[in-house]
Design a protein around this motif. Structure first.
Motif, PDB file in Angstrom:
ATOM      1  N   ASP A   1      -1.025  -5.530 -13.648  1.00 64.09           N
ATOM      2  CA  ASP A   1       0.386  -5.639 -14.025  1.00 64.09           C
ATOM      3  C   ASP A   1       1.329  -5.102 -12.951  1.00 64.09           C
ATOM      4  N   ARG A   2       0.773  -4.476 -11.899  1.00 64.94           N
ATOM      5  CA  ARG A   2       1.612  -4.009 -10.799  1.00 64.94           C
ATOM      6  C   ARG A   2       0.760  -3.928  -9.530  1.00 64.94           C
ATOM      7  N   VAL A   3       1.399  -4.180  -8.395  1.00 63.63           N
ATOM      8  CA  VAL A   3       0.682  -4.212  -7.113  1.00 63.63           C
ATOM      9  C   VAL A   3       1.468  -3.422  -6.086  1.00 63.63           C
ATOM     10  N   LEU A   4       0.775  -2.532  -5.386  1.00 60.97           N
ATOM     11  CA  LEU A   4       1.391  -1.754  -4.310  1.00 60.97           C
ATOM     12  C   LEU A   4       1.234  -2.489  -2.987  1.00 60.97           C
ATOM     13  N   PHE A   5       2.281  -2.420  -2.153  1.00 64.75           N
ATOM     14  CA  PHE A   5       2.287  -3.024  -0.822  1.00 64.75           C
ATOM     15  C   PHE A   5       2.508  -1.912   0.194  1.00 64.75           C
ATOM     16  N   CYS A   6       1.507  -1.700   1.057  1.00 62.69           N
ATOM     17  CA  CYS A   6       1.540  -0.544   1.962  1.00 62.69           C
ATOM     18  C   CYS A   6       1.220  -0.984   3.393  1.00 62.69           C
ATOM     19  N   PRO A   7       2.197  -1.551   4.120  1.00 62.52           N
ATOM     20  CA  PRO A   7       1.945  -1.958   5.500  1.00 62.52           C
ATOM     21  C   PRO A   7       2.005  -0.819   6.516  1.00 62.52           C
ATOM     22  N   GLY A   8       2.474   0.358   6.117  1.00 59.91           N
ATOM     23  CA  GLY A   8       2.682   1.444   7.066  1.00 59.91           C
ATOM     24  C   GLY A   8       1.414   1.928   7.745  1.00 59.91           C
TER      25      GLY A   8
ATOM     26  N   VAL B   1       9.380  -5.089 -13.124  1.00 60.65           N
ATOM     27  CA  VAL B   1       9.000  -5.046 -11.704  1.00 60.65           C
ATOM     28  C   VAL B   1       7.480  -5.101 -11.594  1.00 60.65           C
ATOM     29  N   ARG B   2       6.978  -5.969 -10.737  1.00 60.03           N
ATOM     30  CA  ARG B   2       5.523  -6.132 -10.582  1.00 60.03           C
ATOM     31  C   ARG B   2       5.025  -5.756  -9.184  1.00 60.03           C
ATOM     32  N   PHE B   3       5.846  -5.955  -8.173  1.00 56.27           N
ATOM     33  CA  PHE B   3       5.478  -5.630  -6.792  1.00 56.27           C
ATOM     34  C   PHE B   3       6.281  -4.418  -6.335  1.00 56.27           C
ATOM     35  N   PHE B   4       5.603  -3.511  -5.595  1.00 58.57           N
ATOM     36  CA  PHE B   4       6.259  -2.294  -5.121  1.00 58.57           C
ATOM     37  C   PHE B   4       5.967  -2.076  -3.637  1.00 58.57           C
TER      38      PHE B   4
ATOM     39  N   GLY C   1      10.196  -4.177  -6.298  1.00 62.39           N
ATOM     40  CA  GLY C   1      10.874  -2.889  -6.272  1.00 62.39           C
ATOM     41  C   GLY C   1      10.363  -2.016  -5.149  1.00 62.39           C
ATOM     42  N   LEU C   2      10.783  -0.751  -5.163  1.00 61.88           N
ATOM     43  CA  LEU C   2      10.450   0.203  -4.108  1.00 61.88           C
ATOM     44  C   LEU C   2       9.912   1.490  -4.724  1.00 61.88           C
ATOM     45  N   LEU C   3       8.799   1.974  -4.206  1.00 64.58           N
ATOM     46  CA  LEU C   3       8.308   3.319  -4.514  1.00 64.58           C
ATOM     47  C   LEU C   3       8.708   4.181  -3.333  1.00 64.58           C
ATOM     48  N   ASN C   4       9.816   4.912  -3.480  1.00 63.90           N
ATOM     49  CA  ASN C   4      10.386   5.567  -2.302  1.00 63.90           C
ATOM     50  C   ASN C   4       9.719   6.896  -1.984  1.00 63.90           C
ATOM     51  N   HIS C   5      10.102   7.439  -0.853  1.00 58.39           N
ATOM     52  CA  HIS C   5       9.425   8.614  -0.326  1.00 58.39           C
ATOM     53  C   HIS C   5       9.620   9.841  -1.200  1.00 58.39           C
ATOM     54  N   ASP C   6      10.799  10.011  -1.749  1.00 60.16           N
ATOM     55  CA  ASP C   6      11.042  11.179  -2.608  1.00 60.16           C
ATOM     56  C   ASP C   6      10.110  11.159  -3.819  1.00 60.16           C
ATOM     57  N   THR C   7       9.947  10.001  -4.421  1.00 61.02           N
ATOM     58  CA  THR C   7       9.051   9.899  -5.576  1.00 61.02           C
ATOM     59  C   THR C   7       7.611  10.135  -5.151  1.00 61.02           C
TER      60      THR C   7
END
Length: 421
Positions: free
Chosen positions: A105-112, A189-192, A163-169
């Protein structure tokens, strides 16, 4: 793992091999069957990046089904650190298809990749101190990256909400992240896109995504994920792969300044046949025949090079006549066919420059599965086909490696030959 290009797939496998995780690369879904018993992860390296979205989605789904049939516990969709994609996709469409397949139901995107100075902050991708759209990547002929806001980039090619999972969170801890993701998921929101600015952030992402059925990202997150695996015995990292007795050749399709310098250094000591794409467009068979005859006369004396590599003006002339995609496709097709001809002449050691060129060469040689060496000064491109007709390769992207990369690559394969006998 499903990698959207073959060179990137080899590289991420090499990073896992460096950690002692045995991780071969398969070039097709069918090649996943019958893996050796010591394999702990596997990469299916495909050409998804620049294909039409419908084709890329169908290909990725076929690979995913093959991986699940072999008992894969987690699926990782690997793309470039630079989040490279065409205006049509394909990161969003492929991720949506895999999300449906895994019932996620949700997917994280982490290119860093912070250790390589690629960071994401407030959803913006930075390379060092420059935002992505300020770098030369904005001029790429196939995947020009003109927007550094990855939330916007991903949203433009996705049907689901991004959406965005930001650094503070992220820094507030796993529980805070879980609460935030649950709230955002409830809002549709499904993609972060995930902010990552230092190696510790990668560990946080891995802890958050460790049990997810689907994760996406670039090269380094799989290493962080592997550190959380249990009952996985590490093996000794391999810097020498089996021997591949035979001649050696360099095949270069990249036209980056770095590859041009590397090829010029090689050419100072070895012969190089440069293919003129405009001439080849009029007479492919004639140009290939000339190149084969040329190589046949010189291989007995040492390594040779075959290249479509040219300067910026040469690239402009070819693209003006053939189109951007047409020039690239012709170069990769010619070099793939040339690799088969060189193989028939006894070449068993290849150094290949250019991501698309590397994929074309490996496919043209009919290679279905590769052993991969541990990541080191060869930038993770050292690999080997082990069968009755062994072949070793060092593949590289256009921007990878120091000026002496080709010399180092050829010497590594010679060392492997010497160690075997």
């Amino acid at each position: 793992m499903i990698a959207d290009d073959l060179t990137g797939g080899v590289k991420v496998a090499s990073l896992l091999e460096e950690q002692g995780v045995r991780c071969p690369v398969a070039t097709s879904a069918d090649a996943v069957e019958g893996l050796p018993g010591d394999v702990q992860a596997v990469v299916v390296g495909r050409k998804l990046l620049s294909r039409p979205a419908e084709e890329a989605v169908a290909d990725a789904k076929h690979s995913a089904r093959a991986l699940f049939a072999q008992g894969a516990k987690q699926l990782y969709y690997k793309y470039s650190t630079l989040f490279c994609s065409t205006a049509r996709g394909n990161i969003g469409p492929v991720a949506e298809a895999l999300m449906d397949m895994t019932h996620t139901d949700r997917v994280l995107f982490c290119p860093g990749r912070p250790e390589r100075s690629a960071t994401v902050y407030q959803g913006r991708l930075f390379l060092g101190t420059d935002m992505l759209h300020e770098t030369p990547r904005r001029y790429d002929p196939v995947t020009p990256m003109t927007n550094s806001n990855l939330v916007e980039v991903l949203q433009s090619q996705s049907r689901v909400k991004v959406g965005l999972l930001n650094h503070d969170t992220m820094r507030a801890g796993k529980a805070a992240c879980e609460r935030y993701l649950a709230e955002q998921s409830a809002a549709g929101v499904r993609f972060f896109i995930v902010d990552v600015i230092d190696p510790g952030d990668l560990a946080r992402v891995a802890a958050l995504a460790g049990h997810s059925a689907l994760v996406t990202g670039s090269d380094d997150l799989p290493v962080a994920l592997s550190r959380g695996w249990r009952n996985v015995a590490a093996t000794e990292p391999r810097t020498l792969l089996p021997a591949a007795p035979g001649h050696a050749a360099v095949i270069s399709g990249s036209c980056t300044p770095k590859t041009s310098r590397q090829l010029a250094r090689f050419e100072a000591a070895h012969p190089v046949f440069r293919i003129d794409l405009l001439k080849a467009a009029c007479d492919e068979c004639g140009v290939l025949g000339e190149a084969v005859e040329w190589a046949c006369a010189r291989l007995v004396h040492g390594p040779v090079g075959i290249a479509t590599t040219t300067d910026a003006e040469g690239v402009k002339r070819a693209q003006a006549e053939l189109g951007q995609e047409g020039a690239s496709a012709l170069a990769d097709d010619l070099l793939g066919r040339m690799s088969r001809a060189l193989h028939e002449l006894g070449v068993r050691k290849f150094v290949v420059a250019g991501g698309e060129t590397s994929g074309s060469v490996i496919r043209s040689l009919g290679i279905e599965r590769l052993e991969v060496g541990a990541h080191d000064d060869l930038q993770g491109g050292y690999c080997h086909r082990a069968d009755d007709d062994p072949v070793s390769l060092v593949v590289k992207s256009g921007s990878a490696g120091e000026d002496d990369f080709i010399d180092v690559a050829l010497e590594r394969m010679r060392m492997a030959d010497a160690a075997s006998g």
